[in-house]
Design a protein around this motif. Sequence first.
Motif, PDB file in Angstrom:
ATOM      1  N   GLN A   1       1.030  -1.081  -0.064  1.00 46.57           N
ATOM      2  CA  GLN A   1       0.059  -0.015   0.184  1.00 46.57           C
ATOM      3  C   GLN A   1       0.903   0.825  -0.061  1.00 46.57           C
ATOM      4  O   GLN A   1       0.498   2.965  -0.190  1.00 46.57           O
ATOM      5  N   VAL A   2       2.099   0.775   0.326  1.00 45.89           N
ATOM      6  CA  VAL A   2       3.281   2.533   0.083  1.00 45.89           C
ATOM      7  C   VAL A   2       3.989   1.909  -0.780  1.00 45.89           C
ATOM      8  O   VAL A   2       4.551   0.619  -1.050  1.00 45.89           O
ATOM      9  N   GLU A   3       4.580   2.804  -1.935  1.00 42.80           N
ATOM     10  CA  GLU A   3       5.622   2.543  -3.004  1.00 42.80           C
ATOM     11  C   GLU A   3       6.263   3.585  -2.784  1.00 42.80           C
ATOM     12  O   GLU A   3       5.631   5.200  -3.356  1.00 42.80           O
ATOM     13  N   LEU A   4       6.942   3.659  -3.123  1.00 43.45           N
ATOM     14  CA  LEU A   4       8.535   4.303  -3.270  1.00 43.45           C
ATOM     15  C   LEU A   4       9.081   3.723  -5.250  1.00 43.45           C
ATOM     16  O   LEU A   4       9.555   3.107  -5.197  1.00 43.45           O
ATOM     17  N   VAL A   5       9.240   5.337  -5.986  1.00 41.20           N
ATOM     18  CA  VAL A   5       9.278   5.198  -6.994  1.00 41.20           C
ATOM     19  C   VAL A   5      10.865   6.262  -7.283  1.00 41.20           C
ATOM     20  O   VAL A   5      10.269   7.215  -7.358  1.00 41.20           O
ATOM     21  N   GLU A   6      12.678   5.947  -7.802  1.00 44.06           N
ATOM     22  CA  GLU A   6      12.453   7.165  -8.037  1.00 44.06           C
ATOM     23  C   GLU A   6      13.019   6.906  -9.887  1.00 44.06           C
ATOM     24  O   GLU A   6      12.353   5.790 -10.662  1.00 44.06           O
ATOM     25  N   PHE A   7      13.628   7.919  -9.759  1.00 42.30           N
ATOM     26  CA  PHE A   7      13.348   8.621 -11.408  1.00 42.30           C
ATOM     27  C   PHE A   7      14.501   9.312 -11.365  1.00 42.30           C
ATOM     28  O   PHE A   7      15.452   9.467 -10.759  1.00 42.30           O
ATOM     29  N   GLY A   8      14.937   9.130 -12.379  1.00 45.26           N
ATOM     30  CA  GLY A   8      16.239  10.055 -12.404  1.00 45.26           C
ATOM     31  C   GLY A   8      17.636   8.980 -13.436  1.00 45.26           C
ATOM     32  O   GLY A   8      18.433   9.989 -13.807  1.00 45.26           O
ATOM     33  N   GLY A   9      17.479   7.894 -13.444  1.00 47.57           N
ATOM     34  CA  GLY A   9      18.667   7.833 -14.052  1.00 47.57           C
ATOM     35  C   GLY A   9      19.100   7.135 -15.160  1.00 47.57           C
ATOM     36  O   GLY A   9      18.320   7.754 -15.939  1.00 47.57           O
ATOM     37  N   GLY A  10      20.502   6.675 -15.295  1.00 54.10           N
ATOM     38  CA  GLY A  10      20.943   6.911 -16.825  1.00 54.10           C
ATOM     39  C   GLY A  10      22.406   6.608 -16.911  1.00 54.10           C
ATOM     40  O   GLY A  10      22.753   6.549 -15.787  1.00 54.10           O
ATOM     41  N   VAL A  11      22.911   6.818 -18.317  1.00 54.23           N
ATOM     42  CA  VAL A  11      23.913   6.628 -18.381  1.00 54.23           C
ATOM     43  C   VAL A  11      24.371   8.482 -18.814  1.00 54.23           C
ATOM     44  O   VAL A  11      23.434   9.601 -19.422  1.00 54.23           O
ATOM     45  N   VAL A  12      25.663   8.723 -17.792  1.00 57.07           N
ATOM     46  CA  VAL A  12      25.807   9.953 -18.084  1.00 57.07           C
ATOM     47  C   VAL A  12      27.791  10.139 -18.189  1.00 57.07           C
ATOM     48  O   VAL A  12      28.164   9.111 -17.638  1.00 57.07           O
ATOM     49  N   TYR A  93      21.317   2.971  -7.347  1.00 52.23           N
ATOM     50  CA  TYR A  93      21.202   4.022  -6.230  1.00 52.23           C
ATOM     51  C   TYR A  93      19.152   3.819  -5.720  1.00 52.23           C
ATOM     52  O   TYR A  93      18.101   3.978  -6.805  1.00 52.23           O
ATOM     53  N   TYR A  94      18.936   3.684  -4.312  1.00 49.91           N
ATOM     54  CA  TYR A  94      17.502   3.938  -3.809  1.00 49.91           C
ATOM     55  C   TYR A  94      17.704   4.087  -3.150  1.00 49.91           C
ATOM     56  O   TYR A  94      17.948   5.203  -2.234  1.00 49.91           O
ATOM     57  N   CYS A  95      16.119   4.352  -2.733  1.00 50.84           N
ATOM     58  CA  CYS A  95      15.676   5.406  -2.328  1.00 50.84           C
ATOM     59  C   CYS A  95      14.926   5.135  -1.052  1.00 50.84           C
ATOM     60  O   CYS A  95      13.967   3.200  -1.212  1.00 50.84           O
ATOM     61  N   ASN A  96      14.489   5.464   0.908  1.00 50.94           N
ATOM     62  CA  ASN A  96      13.600   4.470   1.519  1.00 50.94           C
ATOM     63  C   ASN A  96      13.222   5.705   2.783  1.00 50.94           C
ATOM     64  O   ASN A  96      13.528   6.695   2.557  1.00 50.94           O
ATOM     65  N   ALA A  97      12.153   5.432   3.115  1.00 51.24           N
ATOM     66  CA  ALA A  97      11.542   6.429   3.619  1.00 51.24           C
ATOM     67  C   ALA A  97      11.194   5.871   5.054  1.00 51.24           C
ATOM     68  O   ALA A  97      10.846   4.461   4.894  1.00 51.24           O
ATOM     69  N   TYR A  98      11.873   5.963   6.306  1.00 49.64           N
ATOM     70  CA  TYR A  98      10.812   5.508   7.502  1.00 49.64           C
ATOM     71  C   TYR A  98       9.173   6.460   7.585  1.00 49.64           C
ATOM     72  O   TYR A  98       9.084   7.967   7.912  1.00 49.64           O
ATOM     73  N   LEU A  99       8.163   5.638   8.075  1.00 50.12           N
ATOM     74  CA  LEU A  99       6.733   7.114   8.344  1.00 50.12           C
ATOM     75  C   LEU A  99       5.861   5.546   8.937  1.00 50.12           C
ATOM     76  O   LEU A  99       6.248   4.258   8.402  1.00 50.12           O
ATOM     77  N   ARG A 100       5.006   6.123   8.374  1.00 52.90           N
ATOM     78  CA  ARG A 100       4.059   5.554   9.528  1.00 52.90           C
ATOM     79  C   ARG A 100       2.530   5.522   8.148  1.00 52.90           C
ATOM     80  O   ARG A 100       2.186   6.731   7.488  1.00 52.90           O
ATOM     81  N   GLY A 114      15.090   0.362  -7.226  1.00 55.96           N
ATOM     82  CA  GLY A 114      16.586   1.521  -7.465  1.00 55.96           C
ATOM     83  C   GLY A 114      16.126   1.902  -9.029  1.00 55.96           C
ATOM     84  O   GLY A 114      15.757   1.045  -9.823  1.00 55.96           O
ATOM     85  N   THR A 115      16.988   2.825  -8.816  1.00 55.04           N
ATOM     86  CA  THR A 115      17.483   3.186 -10.220  1.00 55.04           C
ATOM     87  C   THR A 115      19.138   3.279 -10.991  1.00 55.04           C
ATOM     88  O   THR A 115      19.866   3.648  -9.812  1.00 55.04           O
ATOM     89  N   GLN A 116      19.712   2.637 -12.015  1.00 56.40           N
ATOM     90  CA  GLN A 116      21.116   2.481 -12.448  1.00 56.40           C
ATOM     91  C   GLN A 116      21.360   3.937 -12.633  1.00 56.40           C
ATOM     92  O   GLN A 116      21.296   4.516 -13.495  1.00 56.40           O
ATOM     93  N   VAL A 117      22.306   4.245 -12.256  1.00 56.66           N
ATOM     94  CA  VAL A 117      23.329   5.851 -12.330  1.00 56.66           C
ATOM     95  C   VAL A 117      24.628   4.936 -12.920  1.00 56.66           C
ATOM     96  O   VAL A 117      24.955   4.371 -12.430  1.00 56.66           O
ATOM     97  N   THR A 118      24.716   5.142 -14.271  1.00 55.20           N
ATOM     98  CA  THR A 118      26.088   4.624 -14.666  1.00 55.20           C
ATOM     99  C   THR A 118      26.715   6.276 -15.427  1.00 55.20           C
ATOM    100  O   THR A 118      26.666   7.039 -16.450  1.00 55.20           O
TER     101      THR A 118
END
Length: 121
Positions: A1-12, A93-100, A114-118
Amino acid sequence: QVELVEFGGGVVPTGGALRLSCVASGNIRDIELMGWHRQAPGKEREMVALVSNVGGTTYGNSVPGRFTASRDNAKNTIYLYINSLKPEDTAVYYCNAYLRTLDHNGFRYYWGQGTQVTVSS
């Protein structure tokens, strides 16, 4: 019921910059901490940055000054800006949250996929 979604990774390319975003959604009551972690190939996951709900930020011991984390509480979003990218920044790169949540009284940790950064040399 809780979702964390990362954006913005890629090849740089080396020397470039990017901004990662992570949005938490679902039946969230409140979020105390949001953070970024990374795992490079063959290495353990390490903490990059933690941002509290009042804006206090803690960076990992091995994280250089090229990393800047910030948070938008109204959007349940955390950002990570990285400049002067180096090949050693290559990681998931992973995001996390400490929440209620609305249906549970205690705080718990949730993680994104997670989102891959290369960084290309």
